[in-house]
Design an enzyme around this catalytic site. Sequence first.
Site, mmCIF file in Angstrom:
data_model
loop_
_atom_site.group_PDB
_atom_site.id
_atom_site.type_symbol
_atom_site.label_atom_id
_atom_site.label_comp_id
_atom_site.label_asym_id
_atom_site.label_seq_id
_atom_site.Cartn_x
_atom_site.Cartn_y
_atom_site.Cartn_z
ATOM 1 N NE ARG A 35 -33.692 -12.648 17.243
ATOM 2 C CZ ARG A 35 -32.995 -11.868 18.369
ATOM 3 N NH1 ARG A 35 -33.761 -10.395 18.765
ATOM 4 N NH2 ARG A 35 -31.703 -11.604 18.409
ATOM 5 C CG LEU A 148 -36.388 -12.115 32.446
ATOM 6 C CD1 LEU A 148 -36.539 -12.337 31.159
ATOM 7 C CD2 LEU A 148 -37.472 -12.591 33.528
ATOM 8 N NE ARG A 149 -33.515 -15.736 38.558
ATOM 9 C CZ ARG A 149 -33.696 -16.941 39.677
ATOM 10 N NH1 ARG A 149 -32.657 -16.674 40.410
ATOM 11 N NH2 ARG A 149 -34.596 -17.653 39.773
ATOM 12 C CE LYS A 206 -31.649 -6.428 34.781
ATOM 13 N NZ LYS A 206 -31.634 -6.533 33.372
ATOM 14 C CG ASN A 210 -27.745 -6.178 36.430
ATOM 15 O OD1 ASN A 210 -27.996 -7.191 37.286
ATOM 16 N ND2 ASN A 210 -28.075 -6.162 35.358
ATOM 17 N N GLY A 259 -20.348 -12.617 33.306
ATOM 18 C CA GLY A 259 -20.248 -12.268 32.256
ATOM 19 C C GLY A 259 -21.360 -12.492 31.921
ATOM 20 C CB CYS A 262 -27.328 -8.198 32.110
ATOM 21 S SG CYS A 262 -28.780 -8.290 31.505
ATOM 22 C CE LYS A 265 -27.012 -4.596 28.542
ATOM 23 N NZ LYS A 265 -28.270 -3.872 27.969
#
Length: 435
Positions: A35, A148-149, A206, A210, A259, A262, A265
């Site tokens: 990275r 974020l999406r 968050k 979700n 799925g 995010c 889990k």
Amino acid sequence: MRISVVGLGYLGAVHAASMASLGHDVVGVEVDPSRVEALALGKAPFYEPGFDELLTRVQGSGGLTVSPDVADAAGCAVHFVCVGTPQRPDSLAADLRFVDAAVSGLVPHLAPGDVVVGKSTVPVGTAARLAEQVAATGATLVWNPEFLREGHAVDDTLHPDRIVYGVPAGAAGERAAALLDEVYAAPLAEGVPRIVTDLPTAELVKVAANSFLATKISFINAMAELCEVAGGDVTRLADAIGHDVRIGRRFLDAGLGFGGGCLPKDIRAFMARAEELGAGEAVAFLAEVDGINNRRRHRMVELAAEVVGGELKGRRVAVLGAAFKPESDDVRDSPALDVAQRLAAAGADVVVTDPQALGTARARAPHLVYTHDLADALTGAEAVLVLTEWRRYRELDPAWVGSLVARRTVLDGRNALDRSAWEAAGWTYRALGRS
């Protein structure tokens, strides 16, 4: 302002580049050599629309430097922690090793007055624990959750729909909020809502968001189960209830379910943390939300078996889509890839194609057969499964597809196709939640 971003995965890399594009002097810290190398060269280590162009701009301006050494974060006024919190392999709980390591690594390089900003999604109570460690240096820890999406991450960072600060009470919290106002001066000037709250509430925002979205998706998929047995049409049902302003139409598209890295889990970690706090009953319904989501995958495999005569063994099946959603190469907990693996386990001759996610899919499920060539995937197929709603699949010409397959049978796993057009071209059309 000089800021650091620790962890340059999906969240961190987008955040670092976005902050640099706003004029900040950003030091990105990442332990993964591949990275570091890619980002230093201005190359994205993952697929995200608009991110390559953003990287090119900030590399040209010199606003972003990338380093494997957390010591290079010294001297920054604000430090963002953006590492992952995956699900633990032995339980539903979140794995906090990376967050703990990031904060511990930063501590020796903090100065009094610095602000450490958690952006990772963590169980409530994590910030309070880490705040003591940070406070010992004279710095302050706050929490600033991300929303974020995937597929829209750059825009969501530069033009968010809200900014949340979780800060401690008192002067230290006020000073930290003021510094964050400087960091986010550009979006705040656009009128983006700014919500300042305590640490636990910021941590909960968050996972609560979700969990709500996951519940809405699983609700419409539960209605899809009823529509299938009652002879109804879940797409028309969703349209009808979506006109109610108290409900709204978004996230009422029935299909394979959710799925990615995010929602699955996060709701599981939410359940695990609530249980630890003695409030497990308050979120017990999320177990059924998760269960409904997983049943949709099983039902798609059942439907595939039905349309090829009851036996999948030896049947050639074309799977269109591997990513968990379009405009992404993310296959973490991907319903599409999961279904492909289940079909292969049942003996089907499965060929998977996807515009962006074949590399990540192959790394996760190397036993499957992949092809970049859509025509190659379709040729000789006895069933075509549309499992990720990429635009190129939504707009397929059913006559062209029909010229390649062995049998004109399509399973629309996302209710994304024009049913009438496919049936007019001689296709047998099946979808979740539609008779």
